[in-house]
Design a protein around this motif. Structure first.
Motif, mmCIF file in Angstrom:
data_model
loop_
_atom_site.group_PDB
_atom_site.id
_atom_site.type_symbol
_atom_site.label_atom_id
_atom_site.label_comp_id
_atom_site.label_asym_id
_atom_site.label_seq_id
_atom_site.Cartn_x
_atom_site.Cartn_y
_atom_site.Cartn_z
ATOM 1 N N GLU A 56 0.806 -1.220 0.000
ATOM 2 C CA GLU A 56 0.000 0.000 0.000
ATOM 3 C C GLU A 56 0.838 1.269 0.000
ATOM 4 O O GLU A 56 0.441 2.279 -0.566
ATOM 5 N N TRP A 109 -2.210 3.323 9.919
ATOM 6 C CA TRP A 109 -2.751 2.302 9.013
ATOM 7 C C TRP A 109 -3.211 1.068 9.776
ATOM 8 O O TRP A 109 -4.268 0.496 9.480
ATOM 9 N N THR A 135 -6.809 0.965 11.091
ATOM 10 C CA THR A 135 -7.936 1.040 10.164
ATOM 11 C C THR A 135 -8.685 -0.287 10.101
ATOM 12 O O THR A 135 -8.110 -1.357 10.363
ATOM 13 N N ALA A 162 -9.557 -1.905 7.469
ATOM 14 C CA ALA A 162 -8.959 -2.754 6.431
ATOM 15 C C ALA A 162 -7.755 -3.518 6.963
ATOM 16 O O ALA A 162 -7.621 -4.730 6.733
ATOM 17 N N ALA A 163 -6.885 -2.837 7.691
ATOM 18 C CA ALA A 163 -5.696 -3.499 8.236
ATOM 19 C C ALA A 163 -6.099 -4.517 9.300
ATOM 20 O O ALA A 163 -5.580 -5.635 9.329
ATOM 21 N N GLY A 200 -8.812 -6.059 9.485
ATOM 22 C CA GLY A 200 -9.532 -7.138 8.823
ATOM 23 C C GLY A 200 -8.632 -8.222 8.267
ATOM 24 O O GLY A 200 -9.116 -9.272 7.822
ATOM 25 N N LEU A 201 -7.313 -8.009 8.299
ATOM 26 C CA LEU A 201 -6.367 -9.033 7.833
ATOM 27 C C LEU A 201 -6.229 -10.178 8.835
ATOM 28 O O LEU A 201 -5.685 -11.232 8.504
ATOM 29 N N ALA A 228 -14.120 -2.623 12.285
ATOM 30 C CA ALA A 228 -13.383 -3.759 11.728
ATOM 31 C C ALA A 228 -14.210 -5.034 11.884
ATOM 32 O O ALA A 228 -14.931 -5.198 12.869
#
Length: 346
Positions: A53, A278, A281, A283-284, A286-287, A302
């Motif tokens: 990213e 980051w 967030t 998205a992060a 959600g990993l 999340a």
């Protein structure tokens, strides 16, 4: 003992140990040295996604939380790391108290659960909560059946003489998981009874591992009958079909607030702040699930992995993170455990 208010809505939990990549300090502007305190797959997922990213090259080393704290202390005169991501919050709080990490306020703070901000305030803005998970144990169903004993449901059950040399837990000096166990027992039972319990448990311990998650894998493989871990570590192997059953102990249990801190004197400070923002967030965070990590994320938006155990249904103590994350108390308890428990003959 009470269930935490932040869990009342039915929050879930899971995961804890992690991985290695590179150890040499990075100096380039487009670089970041990350010390990672969760399982390897999640560490790699985070570093790879951030690189993709941002274009910032990540040199990542995986160690247990206690080991990372010790490394920061050893490197304090000449810091080599930039960001410490993951691992139990107690050593993060001790590092904050000792000035090994630095203050930072992220714009993402407004999106975080109260317990994550409580960690940030307790650390005087030097650490933030990134996930939560409950302490417990997992047992190998085949091993327990072969011993002819009832399935363990409580901490007391782990003292059964039939489990001699068949319980595994990490060493609290290197593992945040095991220190959480030590602090949990003191808060749950009172210090005298807690150390009495740990001394009795010592007779059944076959190995004090370096990593807090290692006993979960050993249990899943049948190398030990019981592994004391964060429950999400046992869930990882249960999900893949191994004969391991996760347990939230009947007497009650503690929990962790996995944390993130920026290293004081970081060589790549701007990049550390970019990673920090980051990592908070949705998205992060959600990993985690795809990386087989099932903790409760700190960002309210999340996704919570569906495999995560329901912490709202567990009997959780009102864990005192400030007291048991303090340098004096942590140092005292670890020294007492070394002296009164680990030193005992088998």
């Amino acid at each position: 003992m009470k269930t935490q208010s932040w869990l009342a809505a039915g929050v879930f939990a899971a995961v804890a140990a992690a991985s290695p990549l590179a150890t040499s300090p990075a100096k380039a502007q487009g670089a970041l040295v990350m010390y990672c305190g969760v399982q390897e797959e999640w560490c790699r997922a985070m570093s790879t996604a951030f690189e993709k990213e941002t274009g910032i090259k990540v040199a990542m080393t995986r160690k247990s939380a206690g080991e990372i704290y010790a490394q920061l202390k050893a490197e304090s005169a000449n810091p080599r790391g930039d960001i410490w991501w993951g691992g139990t919050g107690d050593p993060h709080l001790q590092a904050a108290e000792e000035g090994l990490t630095q203050e930072y306020e992220s714009p993402a703070n407004k999106d975080l659960n109260d317990w994550a901000i409580s960690q940030w305030k307790a650390a005087k803005q030097r650490s933030i909560g990134i996930y939560a998970g409950a302490l417990g144990f997992g047992f190998n169903t085949q091993q327990i059946k072969s011993k002819g004993i009832a399935e363990p449901k409580c901490w007391a059950d782990l003292l059964d003489p039939k489990l001699k040399d068949d319980v595994q837990v990490a060493d609290p000096n290197s593992s945040g998981t095991a220190y959480n166990l030590l602090a949990t027992m003191v808060q749950l039972m009172g210090e005298d009874k807690a150390f009495g319990y740990l001394k009795a448990l010592h007779k059944n311990i076959n190995q004090y591992t370096k990593s807090g998650a290692a006993p979960a894998k050993a249990t899943s493989l049948g190398e030990t009958a019981v592994g004391i871990v964060f429950i999400h570590d046992a869930v990882v192997f249960a999900v893949q079909g191994d004969p391991i059953k996760p347990v939230a102990p009947c007497e009650g249990t503690g929990y962790e607030i996995g944390s993130m801190s920026i290293v004081k004197g970081a060589r790549n400070l701007d990049n550390a702040k970019k990673f920090y923002d980051w990592a908070l967030t949705p998205a992060a965070q959600g990993l985690a699930g795809p990386a087989k990590s099932y903790q409760v994320p700190s960002n309210k938006n999340a996704p919570v992995p569906p495999q995560s155990p329901k912490m709202s249904e567990m009997k959780l103590i009102d864990y005192d993170f400030v007291k048991y994350g303090s340098s004096a108390e942590r140092t005292r308890l670890l020294a007492k455990w070394d002296r009164e428990v680990k030193a005992l003959p088998k």
